[in-house]
Design a protein around this motif. Structure first.
Motif, PDB file in Angstrom:
ATOM      1  N   TYR A 263     -66.717 -17.378 -64.639  1.00 44.17           N
ATOM      2  CA  TYR A 263     -67.905 -18.052 -64.127  1.00 44.17           C
ATOM      3  C   TYR A 263     -68.785 -17.017 -63.448  1.00 44.17           C
ATOM      4  CZ  TYR A 263     -64.928 -22.029 -64.980  1.00 44.17           C
ATOM      5  OH  TYR A 263     -64.119 -22.945 -65.588  1.00 44.17           O
TER       6      TYR A 263
ATOM      7  N   GLN B   5     -69.542 -21.193 -58.409  1.00 46.03           N
ATOM      8  CA  GLN B   5     -69.279 -21.906 -59.667  1.00 46.03           C
ATOM      9  C   GLN B   5     -67.777 -22.028 -59.923  1.00 46.03           C
ATOM     10  OE1 GLN B   5     -72.029 -19.280 -60.484  1.00 46.03           O
ATOM     11  NE2 GLN B   5     -73.397 -20.880 -59.751  1.00 46.03           N
TER      12      GLN B   5
ATOM     13  N   GLN C  21     -66.839 -24.965 -57.982  1.00 48.36           N
ATOM     14  CA  GLN C  21     -67.181 -26.217 -58.668  1.00 48.36           C
ATOM     15  C   GLN C  21     -66.175 -26.532 -59.771  1.00 48.36           C
ATOM     16  OE1 GLN C  21     -71.302 -25.674 -59.780  1.00 48.36           O
ATOM     17  NE2 GLN C  21     -71.962 -27.177 -58.253  1.00 48.36           N
ATOM     18  N   ALA C  22     -65.803 -25.493 -60.516  1.00 50.39           N
ATOM     19  CA  ALA C  22     -64.861 -25.699 -61.617  1.00 50.39           C
ATOM     20  C   ALA C  22     -63.508 -26.162 -61.090  1.00 50.39           C
ATOM     21  CB  ALA C  22     -64.714 -24.410 -62.411  1.00 50.39           C
TER      22      ALA C  22
ATOM     23  N   GLU D 196     -61.889 -28.718 -63.867  1.00 48.75           N
ATOM     24  CA  GLU D 196     -62.112 -27.947 -65.090  1.00 48.75           C
ATOM     25  C   GLU D 196     -61.046 -26.845 -65.206  1.00 48.75           C
ATOM     26  OE1 GLU D 196     -64.420 -28.337 -67.363  1.00 48.75           O
ATOM     27  OE2 GLU D 196     -64.279 -26.444 -68.455  1.00 48.75           O
TER      28      GLU D 196
ATOM     29  N   ASP E 247     -67.530  -7.740 -72.550  1.00 53.95           N
ATOM     30  CA  ASP E 247     -67.290  -7.919 -73.984  1.00 53.95           C
ATOM     31  C   ASP E 247     -66.009  -8.703 -74.254  1.00 53.95           C
ATOM     32  OD1 ASP E 247     -69.603  -6.744 -74.690  1.00 53.95           O
ATOM     33  OD2 ASP E 247     -68.764  -4.740 -74.903  1.00 53.95           O
TER      34      ASP E 247
ATOM     35  N   ALA F 161     -66.424 -12.365 -73.807  1.00 55.85           N
ATOM     36  CA  ALA F 161     -67.276 -13.054 -74.779  1.00 55.85           C
ATOM     37  C   ALA F 161     -66.576 -13.266 -76.118  1.00 55.85           C
ATOM     38  CB  ALA F 161     -68.550 -12.260 -74.995  1.00 55.85           C
TER      39      ALA F 161
ATOM     40  N   LEU G 123     -70.660  -9.686 -76.209  1.00 56.21           N
ATOM     41  CA  LEU G 123     -71.421 -10.516 -75.268  1.00 56.21           C
ATOM     42  C   LEU G 123     -72.873 -10.645 -75.720  1.00 56.21           C
ATOM     43  CD1 LEU G 123     -71.649 -12.108 -72.589  1.00 56.21           C
ATOM     44  CD2 LEU G 123     -72.287  -9.989 -71.486  1.00 56.21           C
TER      45      LEU G 123
ATOM     46  N   LYS H  11     -73.227 -12.727 -78.970  1.00 56.56           N
ATOM     47  CA  LYS H  11     -72.996 -14.135 -78.665  1.00 56.56           C
ATOM     48  C   LYS H  11     -74.185 -14.702 -77.892  1.00 56.56           C
ATOM     49  CE  LYS H  11     -69.281 -17.136 -77.246  1.00 56.56           C
ATOM     50  NZ  LYS H  11     -67.941 -17.209 -76.738  1.00 56.56           N
TER      51      LYS H  11
ATOM     52  N   VAL I  55     -74.596 -31.755 -62.835  1.00 54.96           N
ATOM     53  CA  VAL I  55     -73.218 -31.374 -62.503  1.00 54.96           C
ATOM     54  C   VAL I  55     -72.646 -32.353 -61.476  1.00 54.96           C
ATOM     55  CG1 VAL I  55     -71.766 -29.595 -61.434  1.00 54.96           C
ATOM     56  CG2 VAL I  55     -73.529 -28.945 -63.082  1.00 54.96           C
TER      57      VAL I  55
ATOM     58  N   SER J 176     -76.839 -21.387 -66.232  1.00 53.17           N
ATOM     59  CA  SER J 176     -76.064 -20.803 -65.137  1.00 53.17           C
ATOM     60  C   SER J 176     -75.532 -21.888 -64.206  1.00 53.17           C
ATOM     61  CB  SER J 176     -76.953 -19.827 -64.376  1.00 53.17           C
ATOM     62  OG  SER J 176     -76.485 -19.636 -63.095  1.00 53.17           O
TER      63      SER J 176
ATOM     64  N   SER K 149     -72.681 -23.612 -65.619  1.00 56.98           N
ATOM     65  CA  SER K 149     -71.600 -22.738 -66.077  1.00 56.98           C
ATOM     66  C   SER K 149     -70.288 -23.010 -65.346  1.00 56.98           C
ATOM     67  CB  SER K 149     -71.994 -21.276 -65.911  1.00 56.98           C
ATOM     68  OG  SER K 149     -72.140 -21.011 -64.542  1.00 56.98           O
ATOM     69  N   GLY K 150     -70.363 -23.712 -64.185  1.00 52.96           N
ATOM     70  CA  GLY K 150     -69.132 -24.078 -63.497  1.00 52.96           C
ATOM     71  C   GLY K 150     -68.320 -25.081 -64.297  1.00 52.96           C
ATOM     72  N   VAL K 151     -68.990 -25.753 -65.210  1.00 58.32           N
ATOM     73  CA  VAL K 151     -68.271 -26.732 -66.026  1.00 58.32           C
ATOM     74  C   VAL K 151     -68.344 -26.418 -67.519  1.00 58.32           C
ATOM     75  CG1 VAL K 151     -68.043 -28.782 -64.606  1.00 58.32           C
ATOM     76  CG2 VAL K 151     -70.271 -28.157 -65.452  1.00 58.32           C
TER      77      VAL K 151
ATOM     78  N   ARG L 160     -69.216 -22.899 -69.994  1.00 59.19           N
ATOM     79  CA  ARG L 160     -69.694 -21.519 -70.096  1.00 59.19           C
ATOM     80  C   ARG L 160     -70.449 -21.325 -71.398  1.00 59.19           C
ATOM     81  NH1 ARG L 160     -69.159 -16.112 -68.902  1.00 59.19           N
ATOM     82  NH2 ARG L 160     -68.603 -14.771 -70.652  1.00 59.19           N
TER      83      ARG L 160
ATOM     84  N   TYR M  43     -78.657 -14.411 -69.378  1.00 56.76           N
ATOM     85  CA  TYR M  43     -77.398 -14.114 -68.688  1.00 56.76           C
ATOM     86  C   TYR M  43     -76.984 -12.660 -68.954  1.00 56.76           C
ATOM     87  CZ  TYR M  43     -72.619 -14.608 -66.986  1.00 56.76           C
ATOM     88  OH  TYR M  43     -71.452 -14.437 -66.277  1.00 56.76           O
TER      89      TYR M  43
END
Lengths: 374, 562
Positions: free
Chosen positions: A242, A247, A250-251, A256, A370, A373, B60, B63, B121, B222, B225-227, B229, B235
């Motif tokens: 994250y 974040q 939050q997750a 999550e 990298d 991702a 990265l 993507k 969120v 962003s 992104s906590g829930v 990604r 980014y």
């Protein structure tokens, strides 16, 4: 005529934009042996002035200040200016931003820095600034005598920055409605166990300031290949990245993820907010993010800047910021200051060597970005 | 006579010069990294060509590029269709909740996407309102997936299409429409063959705005992104800028790709529009007056309007309001408290101070942006200026390039000792935030005005010129009266956008200078979600009310005058 003037102006701007960068690598070191002596004297006077004053009254400034000291920092912005004014009589203006934003601003300002002091929990980055001559060297703050042995070792040879404390960049935080003390991970190695597949999250070392000190510890401790294998396994098992610690919170709060390598203020913040979270301080240690203070080599207020660094090393100052709120979860660097009462007593902090971490920062962050991702 | 018409060319040069200062110089300073990566910041051993191709090799980056393109295209297609459909209905029918839709669209346009996303969120995450209070278990996995992200994006970005297309539909080519109907065309056929083709510029403007704003958006992906990604180009740019040592070269390369995408999108727009003319305002043009629908249809429209306003606005903002009264970071552990508001409103004047600063900066930026945007649109619509297409691209660039890139470019350009010596100290003063805010506001302001101007034929101005009206007389007597509503919309969108421009404020704000967006985001950073939500509701609410008030005053003043 107008066209000509416009042309000159535009050319000038383009030239200036380019020249900012060209001169950046050649930042000068401003300290000389002669001035160091004079400055130490002024510093002693400052400290003296401070101790003579009671907490209720504002101290008289030792040096006449023409403009406020500009401090770039990422925490404690609400209390530090007043505390410093009270203690020394000097005015401080702060620019608060997260570590990455502040570093980006400093790097972009380049050869014409607008800051006098930087106080961040990004030791590798500040170490790299010191190596590039962007920081004032040979600082000898009087209050450095209060530094514990652990923190004395952190002061670099060129004495360009001083640690004011450290917090865990990552502790193991887990949802106690999912795991018991027995089933939760106890060590960093436990993270690789298959039963925690898809359950673990952490902040992105490229974006969150404390996440790089966390990751770099593993890379130094396990070696580049060892750490790549370790994190590679975690990524294969669904490690979630994250942008920043809020974040991750939050997750974790939303379910999550159920386990996280979480920065300690955030972890304690969750507990204080009533979330079903427990914290494990691994026996092998929690990688630390060390907060350090440094002075710009180009500051035009060296005396006041030194007084500020000295002030930050004072046990009383450190105690005041510990008592100030949730941001105060950290281990103070000065003897005599006590961490928060609910912070684990057996908290063991470990950290990567700042020079090593800063030298390998680009490579590690790139690999991590990298790998995450894929 | 020739002199009078030549002024259009001069305006073109002035506009280009101003855009050069506001956009080319700062962006150029960052993009220069592609040509010479070692010019500013760290040296890079790889060649610039290598770095350009890295986007296809680095996982990265590739993507991020794919994600951005996919998200941009899906949101643009769906958002434009949705906005266009709503605009057509709104202009055709007079229904009670139509006004509610307008308000929702305006609020969505000015509210920063990170606040709206944060609201979603709070609503849909595992510990959010939907699950904790309504017992909807599966909603999280539904919303926080790629289709869910597109759904939230569409709900967030459709106002660009709604506002732009609605403004274009407010005038009707009555004579052409009647001719079509007299020849037997149905209402739909008339729309398809007369109205819709004439609105192609507005559709293009809307689609480009949505596309650019989506691929350049850092806040929304962003915040969720906590829930979920979902790395996007902005980014990846952030990771390059926030690396240490900072990688300006990488940020430059990625920004270069964003600029390429803009050029490609603009190219597509030119192909679609071709050499056709789209102005239709002549003696047969009338203002579209919405009809009162029949009872059954009226009820359906009212319910649909209310539902949409509820879904797009009340769900995210309502969830933020709920959080602002929460003493916990999770709605699941909600305990009612007024402490968040007490800290925001009573303890210290930080919020008021920040709001005062942000409003002043935004007001100045909106006035300057409107002035510049007007002349940019003027050049685009009515001149043969040689660099017209360059101006077109430049006027959009700031939308897609993340604010942090623009902000860094501004520091490069303006943080100069020699400028300070000349008394032109800009960096470290609110003036620079204002300039950057103008640059950031130009895309939306320009597109809104361009959409309006596209309907006013050039011949009208030419005829006035021939009759002896000077340059300013033509603007005063023809353009301003016809564009009153459009100009007000443009001003308000510039104003609202500037108040909440987080990225620019974060990177450029002077020491001890509080601004509203920085104040709000600091709350989230410090894990004070309730406090941050209260600041959003109090600060954002005040700004929205102010904007609605200006809009109402403006509209009633305009109506009286006309």
């Amino acid at each position: 005529m107008r066209k000509k003037l416009a042309g000159i102006f535009v050319t000038g701007m383009v030239f200036a934009a380019v020249s900012t960068g060209c001169g950046q690598s050649g930042a000068e070191t401003a300290t000389t042996a002669g001035s160091t002596q004079a400055e130490s004297k002024a510093e002693a006077e400052t400290t003296e002035a401070k101790t003579e004053e009671t907490a209720e009254t504002t101290a008289e400034a030792a040096v006449e200040q023409t403009e406020p000291l500009v401090v770039y920092l990422n925490d404690f912005d609400a209390i530090i200016p007043d505390l410093f004014k009270e203690a020394t009589g000097y005015d401080v203006e702060v620019v608060v931003g997260n570590g990455a934003e502040t570093m980006a601003r400093i790097e972009t300002e380049g050869d014409n820095p607008q800051w006098d002091v930087v106080w961040l929990d990004s030791m590798p980055s500040i170490n790299s600034m010191g190596e590039r001559g962007m920081l004032m060297e040979d600082l000898e703050p009087e209050n450095a005598k209060y530094l514990t042995d652990y923190y004395q070792e952190i002061v670099p040879e060129n004495k360009s920055y001083y640690p004011t404390g450290a917090h865990a960049a990552g502790v193991i935080a887990y949802r106690n409605d999912k795991y018991t003390e027995e089933t939760a991970p106890r060590t960093w190695e436990d993270f690789t166990k298959p039963e925690y597949q898809d359950q673990i999250g952490m902040a992105d070392p490229s974006v969150a300031a404390p996440a790089y000190p966390f990751v770099s510890y593993f890379f130094e401790d396990m070696g580049m290949e060892g750490a790549q294998e370790y994190f590679g396994t975690l990524f294969d098992q669904g490690l979630k990245i994250y942008p920043k610690n809020p974040q991750v919170v939050q997750a974790l709060a939303s379910g999550e993820i159920t386990i996280a390598a979480l920065q300690e203020s955030n972890a304690y913040g969750m507990i204080n907010s009533g979330e079903p979270i427990s914290i494990v301080w691994p026996e092998e240690g929690a990688p630390a993010s060390v907060r350090v203070a440094a002075i710009s080599a180009k500051t035009d207020q060296p005396e006041v800047a030194k007084a500020f660094v000295n002030f930050l090393l004072d046990p009383e100052t450190q105690q005041a910021i510990i008592d100030s709120g949730d941001e105060g979860y950290f281990e103070p660097s000065a003897e005599g200051a006590e961490p928060k009462a609910d912070r684990a007593k057996d908290a063991k902090l470990v950290y990567a060597d700042a020079a090593w971490a800063s030298e390998n920062e680009g490579e590690i962050k790139e690999w991590f970005a990298d790998a995450s991702a894929r | 006579m020739k002199n009078k018409l030549q002024k259009e060319g001069t305006v073109g040069w002035i506009v280009l010069f101003v855009l050069l200062i506001l956009i080319i110089l700062p962006l150029g300073a960052v993009l220069l990294q592609v040509v010479d990566p070692g010019l500013i910041g760290e040296k890079n051993e790889e060649g610039s060509m290598n770095l350009l191709l890295e986007v296809f090799r680095k996982p990265l980056w590739s993507k991020a590029l794919t994600n951005s393109l996919l998200l941009g295209i899906c949101t643009t297609l769906l958002g434009t269709c949705f906005g266009a459909f709503l605009a057509a209905i709104r202009v055709k029918w007079d229904f009670r909740t139509g006004r509610l839709l307008d308000i929702a669209a305006w609020i969505l346009m000015i509210m920063p996407s990170f606040i709206i996303a944060q609201g979603w969120v709070y609503f849909a995450s595992g510990n959010g309102i939907a699950r904790a209070w309504l017992g909807w278990d599966g909603i999280g996995s539904l919303i926080f997936s790629f289709p869910g992200l597109v759904f939230i994006m569409v709900l967030n970005k459709f106002p660009f299409a709604y506002v732009t297309i609605k403004a274009a539909l407010e005038w009707k080519p009555q004579r052409l429409s009647l001719a079509a109907r007299m020849n037997g065309a149905s209402a739909f056929e008339e729309w398809r063959t007369v109205q819709a083709p004439l609105c192609i510029p507005a559709y293009c403007s809307a689609a480009i705005l949505i596309f650019m704003d989506t691929i350049g958006d850092f806040g929304l992906p962003s915040a969720i992104s906590g829930v979920y990604r979902f790395p996007t180009l902005p980014y990846a740019i952030y990771t390059a800028i926030y690396s240490s040592p900072i990688r300006f070269d990488m940020a430059g390369v990625l920004s270069f790709y964003l600029v390429l995408l803009i050029i490609a999108a603009m190219g597509l727009q030119y192909v679609i529009k071709g050499r056709k003319r789209f102005d239709f305002m002549d003696t047969g043009t009338v203002q579209a007056i919405p009809e009162r629908p029949k009872k059954g249809l009226g009820a359906v429209l009212n319910i649909a309007g209310a539902f949409l306003a509820f879904l797009t606005l009340c769900v995210p903002i309502g969830s933020t309001v709920v959080m602002s009264f929460s003493d916990s970071i999770s709605v699941a552990n909600f305990g009612f408290t007024l402490d968040n508001y007490k800290s925001v409103l009573l303890q210290g004047g930080d919020l008021m101070e920040g709001m005062g600063h942000s409003l002043t900066i935004a007001l100045m930026a909106a006035v300057l942006g409107l002035l510049l945007g007007f002349f940019v649109s003027f050049v685009l619509n009515y001149s043969d200026f040689i660099f017209k297409k360059l101006i077109d691209v430049l006027s959009l660039v700031a939308l897609a390039v993340p604010g942090v890139v623009l902000g860094i470019g501004y520091i490069f350009v303006w943080n100069q000792k020699w400028l300070e010596e000349l008394g032109l100290k800009m960096y470290g003063t609110p003036r620079l935030i204002m300039l950057a805010s103008v640059a950031a506001a130009i895309p939306v302001i320009t597109r809104v005005i361009t959409g309006g101007m596209a309907k006013i034929p050039r011949q009208m101005l030419f005829a006035a010129g021939l009759s002896g009206a000077g340059f300013f007389a033509r603007i005063r007597s023809i353009l301003l009266p016809l564009l009153k509503g459009v100009l007000l919309s443009a001003f308000l969108s510039g104003f609202g956008g500037s108040v909440f421009n987080l990225a620019i404020n974060t990177i450029l704000y002077p020491p001890n200078y509080q601004t509203l967006p920085v104040y709000i985001s600091k709350g989230v950073e410090n894990l004070e979600f309730g406090y941050s939500a209260a600041a959003t509701v109090a600060g954002g609410g005040a700004v929205v009310l102010l904007i609605l008030l200006i809009e109402m005053l403006g509209r009633s003043f305009g109506v009286k005058k006309s």
